[in-house]
Scaffold this motif. Sequence first.
Motif, PDB file in Angstrom:
ATOM      1  N   GLY A   1      -0.618 -15.484   9.187  1.00 46.24           N
ATOM      2  CA  GLY A   1      -1.665 -14.755   9.995  1.00 46.24           C
ATOM      3  C   GLY A   1      -1.257 -13.901  11.238  1.00 46.24           C
ATOM      4  O   GLY A   1      -1.744 -12.672  11.690  1.00 46.24           O
ATOM      5  N   THR A   2      -0.041 -14.325  11.614  1.00 44.43           N
ATOM      6  CA  THR A   2       0.633 -13.639  12.802  1.00 44.43           C
ATOM      7  C   THR A   2       0.852 -12.319  12.526  1.00 44.43           C
ATOM      8  O   THR A   2       1.419 -11.882  11.195  1.00 44.43           O
ATOM      9  N   PRO A   3       0.570 -11.218  13.394  1.00 49.37           N
ATOM     10  CA  PRO A   3       0.723  -9.982  13.211  1.00 49.37           C
ATOM     11  C   PRO A   3       2.172  -9.563  12.698  1.00 49.37           C
ATOM     12  O   PRO A   3       2.928 -10.258  13.576  1.00 49.37           O
ATOM     13  N   ILE A   4       2.305  -8.612  12.008  1.00 48.90           N
ATOM     14  CA  ILE A   4       3.858  -8.086  11.934  1.00 48.90           C
ATOM     15  C   ILE A   4       3.714  -6.567  12.245  1.00 48.90           C
ATOM     16  O   ILE A   4       2.970  -5.903  11.802  1.00 48.90           O
ATOM     17  N   LEU A   5       4.787  -6.098  13.263  1.00 50.21           N
ATOM     18  CA  LEU A   5       4.520  -4.677  13.825  1.00 50.21           C
ATOM     19  C   LEU A   5       5.588  -4.198  13.128  1.00 50.21           C
ATOM     20  O   LEU A   5       6.886  -4.644  13.198  1.00 50.21           O
ATOM     21  N   ALA A   6       5.691  -2.793  13.202  1.00 47.47           N
ATOM     22  CA  ALA A   6       6.588  -1.650  12.968  1.00 47.47           C
ATOM     23  C   ALA A   6       7.553  -1.988  14.017  1.00 47.47           C
ATOM     24  O   ALA A   6       7.370  -1.629  15.311  1.00 47.47           O
ATOM     25  N   VAL A   7       8.866  -1.925  13.755  1.00 45.69           N
ATOM     26  CA  VAL A   7       9.851  -1.662  14.599  1.00 45.69           C
ATOM     27  C   VAL A   7      10.332  -0.252  15.173  1.00 45.69           C
ATOM     28  O   VAL A   7      10.811  -0.200  16.252  1.00 45.69           O
ATOM     29  N   GLY A   8       9.610   0.724  14.630  1.00 40.62           N
ATOM     30  CA  GLY A   8       9.809   2.008  14.974  1.00 40.62           C
ATOM     31  C   GLY A   8       8.727   3.075  14.493  1.00 40.62           C
ATOM     32  O   GLY A   8       8.104   2.531  13.478  1.00 40.62           O
ATOM     33  N   ASN A   9       8.830   4.326  14.843  1.00 39.50           N
ATOM     34  CA  ASN A   9       7.767   5.280  14.219  1.00 39.50           C
ATOM     35  C   ASN A   9       8.383   5.708  12.732  1.00 39.50           C
ATOM     36  O   ASN A   9       9.875   5.577  12.556  1.00 39.50           O
ATOM     37  N   GLY A  10       7.622   5.765  11.831  1.00 39.63           N
ATOM     38  CA  GLY A  10       7.974   6.282  10.551  1.00 39.63           C
ATOM     39  C   GLY A  10       6.847   6.357   9.497  1.00 39.63           C
ATOM     40  O   GLY A  10       5.612   6.580   9.880  1.00 39.63           O
ATOM     41  N   VAL A  11       7.279   6.090   8.367  1.00 37.23           N
ATOM     42  CA  VAL A  11       6.319   6.201   7.276  1.00 37.23           C
ATOM     43  C   VAL A  11       6.734   5.075   6.156  1.00 37.23           C
ATOM     44  O   VAL A  11       7.733   4.554   6.262  1.00 37.23           O
ATOM     45  N   VAL A  12       5.469   4.518   5.555  1.00 42.62           N
ATOM     46  CA  VAL A  12       5.652   3.391   4.771  1.00 42.62           C
ATOM     47  C   VAL A  12       6.040   3.806   3.269  1.00 42.62           C
ATOM     48  O   VAL A  12       5.345   4.682   2.791  1.00 42.62           O
ATOM     49  N   LEU A  13       7.276   3.761   2.791  1.00 40.60           N
ATOM     50  CA  LEU A  13       7.659   4.270   1.589  1.00 40.60           C
ATOM     51  C   LEU A  13       7.189   3.380   0.452  1.00 40.60           C
ATOM     52  O   LEU A  13       6.661   3.915  -0.832  1.00 40.60           O
ATOM     53  N   LYS A  14       7.050   2.206   0.653  1.00 48.07           N
ATOM     54  CA  LYS A  14       6.464   1.469  -0.270  1.00 48.07           C
ATOM     55  C   LYS A  14       5.599   0.161   0.133  1.00 48.07           C
ATOM     56  O   LYS A  14       6.116  -0.419   1.269  1.00 48.07           O
ATOM     57  N   SER A  15       4.497  -0.232  -0.467  1.00 48.69           N
ATOM     58  CA  SER A  15       3.723  -1.377  -0.202  1.00 48.69           C
ATOM     59  C   SER A  15       3.418  -2.112  -1.577  1.00 48.69           C
ATOM     60  O   SER A  15       3.137  -1.376  -2.463  1.00 48.69           O
TER      61      SER A  15
END
Length: 165
Positions: free
Chosen positions: A16-30
């Motif tokens: 449940g710990t939040p995972i944060l983006a390391v930089g600005n960007g776009v999610v290519l795949k989820s």
Amino acid sequence: PGGGVHLGYDFAAAIGTPILAVGNGVVLKSANGCPTVGGLGSRCGSQFGGSTGGGNQVYLLTKINGNLYAIKYLHMMVNSPIATGTIVMAGQQIGRLGSSGNSSGPHCHVEIFYLGGANNFTAYAQNWNGDLSFGAGWGAAGIRSSCDHGNGAPCRLRPETIFGN
């Protein structure tokens, strides 16, 4: 023990710990749909479009300090990965830590791919072919394509060189 090549860095924390983006960007795949807790040998992930055994996953394209990177986050909680195509800012939550897929305990597995200059961001995002190794290979080939071995883009970076030890 007895496992194969491990191409990422594992960050252990509570489910449940939040995972944060390391930089600005776009999610290519989820990829989403694996149970939050998997187990050793679980192959869950590929049937939802991600890497085999990676569980619930996010692949982020980001530019940092003039360079283009793909960041791979694996083993998230079910229903927590942010959607494909989402534009994110550095520090934004992109999922929650889990133990999905081939996992022995709660952690986030991170892999970093150097893709060249950041001026290529839009073209790369629009033309990405879906290769989840970003042209840097898997297993022993993934090690041979390491940036540490003098390879140019695309190559794998050791996460500890970016995040520290």
